[in-house]
Write a protein that holds these residues in place. Structure first.
Motif, mmCIF file in Angstrom:
data_model
loop_
_atom_site.group_PDB
_atom_site.id
_atom_site.type_symbol
_atom_site.label_atom_id
_atom_site.label_comp_id
_atom_site.label_asym_id
_atom_site.label_seq_id
_atom_site.Cartn_x
_atom_site.Cartn_y
_atom_site.Cartn_z
ATOM 1 N N ILE A 25 0.104 4.134 10.786
ATOM 2 C CA ILE A 25 -0.743 2.946 10.949
ATOM 3 C C ILE A 25 -1.672 3.133 12.139
ATOM 4 O O ILE A 25 -2.872 2.855 12.052
ATOM 5 N N ASN A 26 -1.136 3.607 13.234
ATOM 6 C CA ASN A 26 -1.951 3.812 14.431
ATOM 7 C C ASN A 26 -3.064 4.821 14.199
ATOM 8 O O ASN A 26 -4.156 4.687 14.729
ATOM 9 N N SER A 27 -2.800 5.824 13.382
ATOM 10 C CA SER A 27 -3.795 6.885 13.193
ATOM 11 C C SER A 27 -4.888 6.524 12.184
ATOM 12 O O SER A 27 -5.951 7.116 12.208
ATOM 13 N N ILE A 28 -4.648 5.545 11.304
ATOM 14 C CA ILE A 28 -5.644 5.232 10.280
ATOM 15 C C ILE A 28 -6.399 3.931 10.498
ATOM 16 O O ILE A 28 -7.347 3.649 9.778
ATOM 17 N N GLY A 41 8.048 5.913 -2.969
ATOM 18 C CA GLY A 41 8.668 6.813 -2.012
ATOM 19 C C GLY A 41 9.491 6.123 -0.940
ATOM 20 O O GLY A 41 10.141 6.766 -0.130
ATOM 21 N N MET A 42 9.487 4.798 -0.939
ATOM 22 C CA MET A 42 10.185 4.048 0.110
ATOM 23 C C MET A 42 11.690 4.048 -0.117
ATOM 24 O O MET A 42 12.167 3.773 -1.207
ATOM 25 N N ARG A 43 12.415 4.345 0.934
ATOM 26 C CA ARG A 43 13.878 4.306 0.883
ATOM 27 C C ARG A 43 14.441 3.185 1.749
ATOM 28 O O ARG A 43 15.597 2.859 1.677
ATOM 29 N N ASP A 44 13.583 2.586 2.561
ATOM 30 C CA ASP A 44 13.994 1.557 3.516
ATOM 31 C C ASP A 44 13.105 0.331 3.314
ATOM 32 O O ASP A 44 11.886 0.421 3.420
ATOM 33 N N GLN A 45 13.689 -0.814 3.017
ATOM 34 C CA GLN A 45 12.916 -2.026 2.750
ATOM 35 C C GLN A 45 12.120 -2.492 3.961
ATOM 36 O O GLN A 45 11.139 -3.212 3.816
ATOM 37 N N ARG A 46 12.531 -2.076 5.148
ATOM 38 C CA ARG A 46 11.781 -2.468 6.349
ATOM 39 C C ARG A 46 10.376 -1.878 6.348
ATOM 40 O O ARG A 46 9.493 -2.364 7.041
ATOM 41 N N LEU A 47 10.161 -0.843 5.543
ATOM 42 C CA LEU A 47 8.830 -0.237 5.468
ATOM 43 C C LEU A 47 7.809 -1.218 4.910
ATOM 44 O O LEU A 47 6.670 -1.271 5.365
ATOM 45 N N ALA A 48 8.204 -1.997 3.919
ATOM 46 C CA ALA A 48 7.291 -2.987 3.343
ATOM 47 C C ALA A 48 6.906 -4.025 4.392
ATOM 48 O O ALA A 48 5.750 -4.422 4.493
ATOM 49 N N GLN A 49 7.861 -4.457 5.188
ATOM 50 C CA GLN A 49 7.572 -5.419 6.253
ATOM 51 C C GLN A 49 6.666 -4.800 7.312
ATOM 52 O O GLN A 49 5.762 -5.453 7.821
ATOM 53 N N GLY A 50 6.899 -3.552 7.626
ATOM 54 C CA GLY A 50 6.075 -2.868 8.623
ATOM 55 C C GLY A 50 4.632 -2.729 8.194
ATOM 56 O O GLY A 50 3.726 -2.722 9.025
ATOM 57 N N SER A 51 4.415 -2.642 6.895
ATOM 58 C CA SER A 51 3.044 -2.499 6.405
ATOM 59 C C SER A 51 2.218 -3.755 6.658
ATOM 60 O O SER A 51 0.994 -3.715 6.624
ATOM 61 N N LEU A 52 2.873 -4.881 6.938
ATOM 62 C CA LEU A 52 2.149 -6.117 7.223
ATOM 63 C C LEU A 52 1.398 -6.031 8.546
ATOM 64 O O LEU A 52 0.561 -6.877 8.841
ATOM 65 N N GLN A 53 1.675 -5.006 9.336
ATOM 66 C CA GLN A 53 0.960 -4.792 10.592
ATOM 67 C C GLN A 53 -0.469 -4.316 10.352
ATOM 68 O O GLN A 53 -1.291 -4.315 11.259
ATOM 69 N N LEU A 54 -0.746 -3.879 9.140
ATOM 70 C CA LEU A 54 -2.072 -3.365 8.818
ATOM 71 C C LEU A 54 -3.098 -4.487 8.797
ATOM 72 O O LEU A 54 -2.857 -5.554 8.232
ATOM 73 N N ALA A 55 -4.221 -4.228 9.409
ATOM 74 C CA ALA A 55 -5.306 -5.206 9.392
ATOM 75 C C ALA A 55 -6.304 -4.825 8.302
ATOM 76 O O ALA A 55 -7.509 -4.948 8.480
ATOM 77 N N ARG A 56 -5.783 -4.329 7.194
ATOM 78 C CA ARG A 56 -6.604 -3.888 6.064
ATOM 79 C C ARG A 56 -6.013 -4.423 4.767
ATOM 80 O O ARG A 56 -4.811 -4.686 4.681
ATOM 81 N N PRO A 57 -6.840 -4.544 3.714
ATOM 82 C CA PRO A 57 -6.282 -4.915 2.406
ATOM 83 C C PRO A 57 -5.307 -3.834 1.939
ATOM 84 O O PRO A 57 -5.513 -2.647 2.200
ATOM 85 N N ILE A 58 -4.238 -4.249 1.253
ATOM 86 C CA ILE A 58 -3.214 -3.304 0.791
ATOM 87 C C ILE A 58 -3.185 -3.292 -0.733
ATOM 88 O O ILE A 58 -3.146 -4.340 -1.375
ATOM 89 N N LEU A 59 -3.210 -2.095 -1.293
ATOM 90 C CA LEU A 59 -3.053 -1.872 -2.723
ATOM 91 C C LEU A 59 -1.675 -1.244 -2.901
ATOM 92 O O LEU A 59 -1.457 -0.102 -2.514
#
Length: 72
Positions: A25-28, A41-59
Motif C-alpha cells: 500500500i505504501n509503495s503504490i 490468494g488471501m489466506r488471512d481475512q485481516r487482509l481485506a480489512q487492511g485494504s480499506l486503508q487504500l485511498a483508491r477505488p478497489i476492484l
C-alpha cells in the motif's frame, strides 16, 4: 467522452500477509488510480480489512485456476 482523456493505472494486489499488504500500500499510493484486490490468494481475512486503508477505488476479483488464479 473526450478522446484525449488519459487512461487510469490499475495495480493488482495479491498479498499473502498483513505486513506485505501494508508495505505494498505504501509503495503504490502515488502511482495507482485503481487497485485490483485479488481475493483468491488471501489466506488471512485481516487482509481485506487492511485494504480499506487504500485511498483508491478497489476492484475485488476472485480468479479461478483456469484464469491464472488460486481459487478452485
Amino acid at each position: 467522452m473526450n478522446a484525449c482523456q488519459p487512461g487510469l493505472v490499475c495495480v493488482s494486489l495479491a498479498p499473502e500477509s498483513v505486513a506485505g499488504l501494508a508495505e505494498t500500500i505504501n509503495s503504490i499510493q502515488e502511482s495507482a488510480d485503481v487497485v485490483e484486490l485479488r481475493l483468491d490468494g488471501m489466506r488471512d481475512q485481516r487482509l481485506a480489512q487492511g485494504s480499506l486503508q487504500l485511498a483508491r477505488p478497489i476492484l475485488a476479483t476472485n480468479r479461478r485456476v483456469w484464469e491464472g488464479g488460486q481459487f478452485t
